[in-house]
Design a protein around this motif. Structure first.
Motif, mmCIF file in Angstrom:
data_model
loop_
_atom_site.group_PDB
_atom_site.id
_atom_site.type_symbol
_atom_site.label_atom_id
_atom_site.label_comp_id
_atom_site.label_asym_id
_atom_site.label_seq_id
_atom_site.Cartn_x
_atom_site.Cartn_y
_atom_site.Cartn_z
ATOM 1 N N GLY A 104 40.508 40.289 35.935
ATOM 2 C CA GLY A 104 40.619 40.736 37.315
ATOM 3 C C GLY A 104 41.246 39.659 38.192
ATOM 4 N N VAL A 108 44.678 39.995 40.461
ATOM 5 C CA VAL A 108 44.779 39.737 41.903
ATOM 6 C C VAL A 108 45.929 38.774 42.194
ATOM 7 N N TYR A 137 35.544 40.084 47.303
ATOM 8 C CA TYR A 137 35.594 39.299 46.062
ATOM 9 C C TYR A 137 36.836 39.704 45.296
HETATM 10 C C1 PLP Z 1 36.913 43.408 42.831
HETATM 11 C C2 PLP Z 1 37.049 42.300 41.827
HETATM 12 N N1 PLP Z 1 38.205 41.657 41.714
HETATM 13 C C3 PLP Z 1 38.385 40.672 40.819
HETATM 14 C C4 PLP Z 1 37.370 40.295 39.976
HETATM 15 C C5 PLP Z 1 37.578 39.186 39.014
HETATM 16 O O1 PLP Z 1 37.623 39.643 37.713
HETATM 17 P P1 PLP Z 1 37.518 38.621 36.496
HETATM 18 O O2 PLP Z 1 36.122 38.087 36.496
HETATM 19 O O3 PLP Z 1 37.849 39.480 35.304
HETATM 20 O O4 PLP Z 1 38.542 37.562 36.699
HETATM 21 C C6 PLP Z 1 36.142 40.956 40.045
HETATM 22 C C7 PLP Z 1 35.027 40.584 39.156
HETATM 23 O O5 PLP Z 1 33.908 40.976 39.336
HETATM 24 C C8 PLP Z 1 35.970 41.976 41.002
HETATM 25 O O6 PLP Z 1 34.806 42.608 41.138
#
Ligand code: PLP
Length: 431
Positions: A104, A108, A137
């Protein structure tokens, strides 16, 4: 134990009294002391199809033996193309292209970079400002923590990206506490975007990124009309709207994506987690044709976007993704989430009135129970609730003094009863 520096964990406390999972199947984990623990959080909001699902396991096994790795740059392999098409077919109409990442956080960063580069490709290179939201987040990399709004994730790490503003968060407990589903009050909070536009000039702003439903900060629903308003203001000023669907993607709200659920189409969507059922790290950015096509200019032998990862579209992750999407479809898991959502809502809201419970929020198969913090000791009460639940055979997640729940979408009515039975016993035992 000391070698492993654990992420987002109280390391010293954990290592004194470790909580170890050694197996998993369906809705349950198995602990190192032989107990079954009901998974109330789909791992970390990612195992939407449940655990150790045969189709996914087999696809990974087969792919590992057939083509383990193929270079991601200037070479291809069939499964990445198949998965991109399958994701596009599942996505809301208008999302046409899929750029693979491994998490994630990387999704982003990728989306933010694409947003800035898109404007530049169209001759609007002054559009570099990024707008996030308080309590947002967006993972843990520098772009993500810059647009994100969770203070503990930001304050240790210096100056962050320049040129970032934040919309106000949408948590209005005085007006909206104990709302079932989308709260009534707060659409006006999107108007703050007009204030930021007036401050900097639309011609300097590349994108707005929000979670359509904020998960990690403690499950905050978008007020009615809020996302629609954001969409309207972004369109009016030529600003890209990015939905971070890392949690909401792949069925969590009972629709494939939050964009479907709320009927609001962003320009880009970031996903991860449920894309491979959490089994192999993988993420993706989905874009409209307009964004993609803006890059497809100039001589054809030149690379259009100088961005990508060694593991973008990795064969084993792609195979896991394909098997995951098939599992969702064959088992009707998004439909199951939608069907059980009312029963989930009733069970969750039955916790109202228990000691220290100051708010309850829900949508689809996601829920939050907010507890009154112990004076001078924030987070402690919820963490005790987490330990109580774990001892009782239930995995929950806490953030601050908020308990977040997001079980695998294969849950049934009896397991919902089990989950809330164990949770409420743990809450009743709190000081
Ligand atoms: C909305 C959102 N974006 C990005 C992330 C980040 O993902 P990752 O932990 O796979 O890098 C998360 C993780 O919980 C998330 O909830």
């Amino acid at each position: 134990m000391s070698a492993f520096w654990m992420p987002f964990t109280a390391n010293r406390q954990f290592k004194k009294s470790p909580r170890m999972f050694v197996g998993a199947e369906g809705m349950y984990y198995k602990t190192s002391d032989g107990r079954e623990v009901l998974d109330g959080t789909a791992g970390l909001w990612c195992c939407n199809a449940g655990h150790c699902r045969p189709k996914i396991t087999e696809a990974i096994r087969k792919q590992a033996a057939e083509l383990d790795y193929a270079p991601a740059f200037q070479m291809g392999h069939p499964k990445a193309f198949e998965l991109a098409s399958a994701v596009r077919d599942m996505a809301p109409e208008g999302m046409e292209h899929v750029f693979f990442t491994n998490s994630g956080s990387e999704s982003v960063e990728t989306a933010l970079k694409i947003a800035i580069a898109f404007h530049r490709a169209r001759g609007e290179g002054a559009r570099t400002r990024l707008i996030g939201r308080e309590r947002g987040y967006h993972g843990v990399n520098f772009g993500g923590i810059s647009v994100g709004g969770m203070v503990n994730n930001r304050k240790m790490f210096g100056t962050l990206l320049a040129g970032v503003d934040h919309l106000p968060h949408t948590h209005l407990p005085a007006q909206n506490a104990f709302t079932r589903g989308q709260p009534e009050h707060g659409a006006y909070l999107a108007d703050d975007l007009e204030r930021i536009v007036a401050l900097h000039g639309a011609e300097t702003i590349a994108a707005v990124i929000v979670e359509p439903m904020a998960g990690s900060t403690g499950v905050l629903m978008p007020p009615r009309g809020y996302l629609e308003k954001l969409r309207e203001i972004c369109t009016k000023h030529g600003i890209l709207l990015i939905f971070d669907e890392v949690i909401t993607g792949f069925g969590r709200l009972g629709s494939a994506f939050a964009a479907d659920h709320f009927g609001v189409l962003p320009d880009m969507m970031t996903v991860a987690k449920g894309l491979t059922n959490g089994v192999i790290p993988m993420g993706a950015v989905l874009t409209t044709a307009a964004i993609h096509d803006a890059f497809m200019q100039g001589p054809e032998h030149l690379i259009e976007l100088f961005h990508g990862y060694t593991y973008s579209g990795n064969p084993i992750a792609s195979a896991a993704g394909l098997a995951t999407l098939e599992t969702y479809r064959e088992e009707g898991l998004f439909e199951n989430a939608a069907r059980l959502a009312p029963c989930w809502e009733d069970a969750l809201h039955s916790l109202k009135g228990l000691p220290h419970v100051i708010d309850i929020r829900n949508m689809g198969l996601i829920g939050a129970v907010e507890l009154e913090p112990i004076a001078g000791e924030p987070t402690k009460r919820a963490f005790t609730a987490f330990l109580n639940a774990y001892e009782a055979g239930l995995l929950i997640r806490t953030t601050g003094d908020i308990i977040a729940l997001s079980p695998p979408l294969m849950i049934d009515g009896a397991q919902i009863d089990e989950l809330f039975g164990k949770l409420s016993a743990g809450l009743k035992a709190l000081d």
